[in-house]
Design a protein around this motif. Structure first.
Motif, PDB file in Angstrom:
ATOM      1  N   GLU A  18       2.514  -1.374   7.659  1.00 48.48           N
ATOM      2  CA  GLU A  18       3.731  -1.587   8.452  1.00 48.48           C
ATOM      3  C   GLU A  18       4.932  -1.934   7.571  1.00 48.48           C
ATOM      4  O   GLU A  18       4.842  -2.751   6.656  1.00 48.48           O
ATOM      5  CB  GLU A  18       3.486  -2.721   9.451  1.00 48.48           C
ATOM      6  N   GLY A  19       6.051  -1.281   7.850  1.00 47.06           N
ATOM      7  CA  GLY A  19       7.301  -1.600   7.177  1.00 47.06           C
ATOM      8  C   GLY A  19       7.549  -0.833   5.889  1.00 47.06           C
ATOM      9  O   GLY A  19       8.660  -0.890   5.357  1.00 47.06           O
ATOM     10  N   LEU A  20       6.565  -0.132   5.373  1.00 43.38           N
ATOM     11  CA  LEU A  20       6.738   0.607   4.114  1.00 43.38           C
ATOM     12  C   LEU A  20       7.153   2.043   4.421  1.00 43.38           C
ATOM     13  O   LEU A  20       6.473   2.752   5.164  1.00 43.38           O
ATOM     14  CB  LEU A  20       5.441   0.590   3.301  1.00 43.38           C
ATOM     15  N   GLN A  21       8.261   2.456   3.820  1.00 41.69           N
ATOM     16  CA  GLN A  21       8.805   3.786   4.066  1.00 41.69           C
ATOM     17  C   GLN A  21       8.451   4.704   2.905  1.00 41.69           C
ATOM     18  O   GLN A  21       8.945   4.532   1.794  1.00 41.69           O
ATOM     19  CB  GLN A  21      10.331   3.714   4.245  1.00 41.69           C
ATOM     20  N   ALA A  22       7.571   5.654   3.168  1.00 41.16           N
ATOM     21  CA  ALA A  22       7.169   6.655   2.176  1.00 41.16           C
ATOM     22  C   ALA A  22       6.507   7.792   2.945  1.00 41.16           C
ATOM     23  O   ALA A  22       5.739   7.535   3.873  1.00 41.16           O
ATOM     24  CB  ALA A  22       6.196   6.066   1.160  1.00 41.16           C
ATOM     25  N   PRO A  23       6.790   9.045   2.589  1.00 37.49           N
ATOM     26  CA  PRO A  23       6.219  10.165   3.347  1.00 37.49           C
ATOM     27  C   PRO A  23       4.695  10.110   3.464  1.00 37.49           C
ATOM     28  O   PRO A  23       4.136  10.349   4.541  1.00 37.49           O
ATOM     29  CB  PRO A  23       6.677  11.395   2.547  1.00 37.49           C
ATOM     30  N   TYR A  24       4.033   9.787   2.389  1.00 40.81           N
ATOM     31  CA  TYR A  24       2.565   9.722   2.409  1.00 40.81           C
ATOM     32  C   TYR A  24       2.086   8.646   3.374  1.00 40.81           C
ATOM     33  O   TYR A  24       1.142   8.852   4.149  1.00 40.81           O
ATOM     34  CB  TYR A  24       2.058   9.440   0.992  1.00 40.81           C
ATOM     35  N   LEU A  25       2.735   7.492   3.347  1.00 41.41           N
ATOM     36  CA  LEU A  25       2.324   6.391   4.211  1.00 41.41           C
ATOM     37  C   LEU A  25       2.675   6.656   5.668  1.00 41.41           C
ATOM     38  O   LEU A  25       1.951   6.220   6.570  1.00 41.41           O
ATOM     39  CB  LEU A  25       2.974   5.083   3.733  1.00 41.41           C
ATOM     40  N   THR A  26       3.758   7.388   5.909  1.00 41.30           N
ATOM     41  CA  THR A  26       4.095   7.757   7.288  1.00 41.30           C
ATOM     42  C   THR A  26       2.999   8.634   7.885  1.00 41.30           C
ATOM     43  O   THR A  26       2.581   8.434   9.038  1.00 41.30           O
ATOM     44  CB  THR A  26       5.442   8.498   7.324  1.00 41.30           C
TER      45      THR A  26
END
Length: 264
Positions: free
Chosen positions: A146-154
């Motif tokens: 939660e809260g981390l912005q990155a294409p892979y993590l999305t």
């Protein structure tokens, strides 16, 4: 798997079922700015496999990284080495960056609980399966990473949201089988509102309503789902939902309220 991989040898525990956190002997340690935390999350998810420099940049920044991205990667890797200290090793290999001696503990624990719940369900131990699924659900502290912005993590966040819902549906199915429909009608109403096109949740809500003596409300729930699917997708409800609707209309006695399963 040895102690170095489980994290027990250095007392460092990583969690991703919610905001990323690392705890050393139960005390949370600071992991730096958001992008540095995103780098750590991406590397943790490789489970000890190396990730190339280009792969890391793509995973964290996508197709339009900042001009000085190489310096940023070096800065964040150095920052993570300082933050993690002894135990985990973040090294550059010929194939890329590799994080070893680190494991995402709550994902491992969830996998064990879900596997045990599936085995209990297959053995006909519904109550035990529900208890194990509840324990798996309790590991969640929020959205995945939660809260981390990155294409892979999305992308991973979407995948894990689906996995979480699937287990939740299985748990609620078990609760209804145990005669606990009344307790879970409100939860199912909330879930259908949050996921209005998810037919399995509508099906469970309809079944719970029937089991609490509310077949008219179950039919209304079906009609609402039918309208939403038509408007959003131009489609009719699927076979499972249509079959349940037909059973309600013909007053299938198997949909009548069930007595609670006695607690042994």
């Amino acid at each position: 798997m040895g102690e170095g991989m489980t994290g027990t040898s250095h007392g460092l525990r990583f969690e991703l079922l919610g905001p990323l956190r690392a705890l050393r002997d139960g005390v949370e340690i600071p992991l730096g700015p958001p992008k540095q935390r995103a780098v750590l999350a991406v590397l943790l998810l490789q489970e000890g496999r190396p990730l190339s420099y280009d792969g890391l940049v793509e995973a964290v920044w996508g197709g339009a990284p900042p001009v000085h991205v190489r310096k940023l990667v070096q800065k964040y890797v150095s920052g993570l080495r300082r933050a993690l200290g002894a135990g985990p090793e973040l090294a550059w290999t010929g194939a890329g960056y590799r994080l070893t001696g680190a494991e995402i503990a709550d994902l491992r624990e969830r996998r064990r609980l879900v596997d045990a719940a599936l085995a209990a369900r297959d053995a006909g131990e519904v109550r035990r399966a529900v208890e194990l699924a509840c324990a798996a659900e309790e590991l969640w502290r929020g959205d995945f990473a939660e809260g981390l912005q990155a294409p892979y993590l999305t992308a991973e966040r979407l995948r894990w949201a689906e996995k979480r819902l699937t287990v939740l549906e299985a748990r609620l199915t078990g609760e209804i089988e145990l005669g606990r429909s009344f307790e879970y009608v409100h939860e199912l109403v909330r879930l259908v509102a949050a996921h209005p096109l998810r037919e399995r949740l509508v099906e469970l809500l309809m079944l719970a309503l029937c089991r609490t003596g509310r077949p008219a409300d179950a039919l209304a729930a079906y009609e609402g789902a039918r309208q939403r699917l038509a408007e959003a997708m131009g489609a009719d409800p699927g076979p499972a939902l249509r079959s349940l609707h037909a059973r309600i209309l013909r007053q299938d006695p198997n949909l009548l309220p069930l007595p609670p399963v006695p607690v042994p």
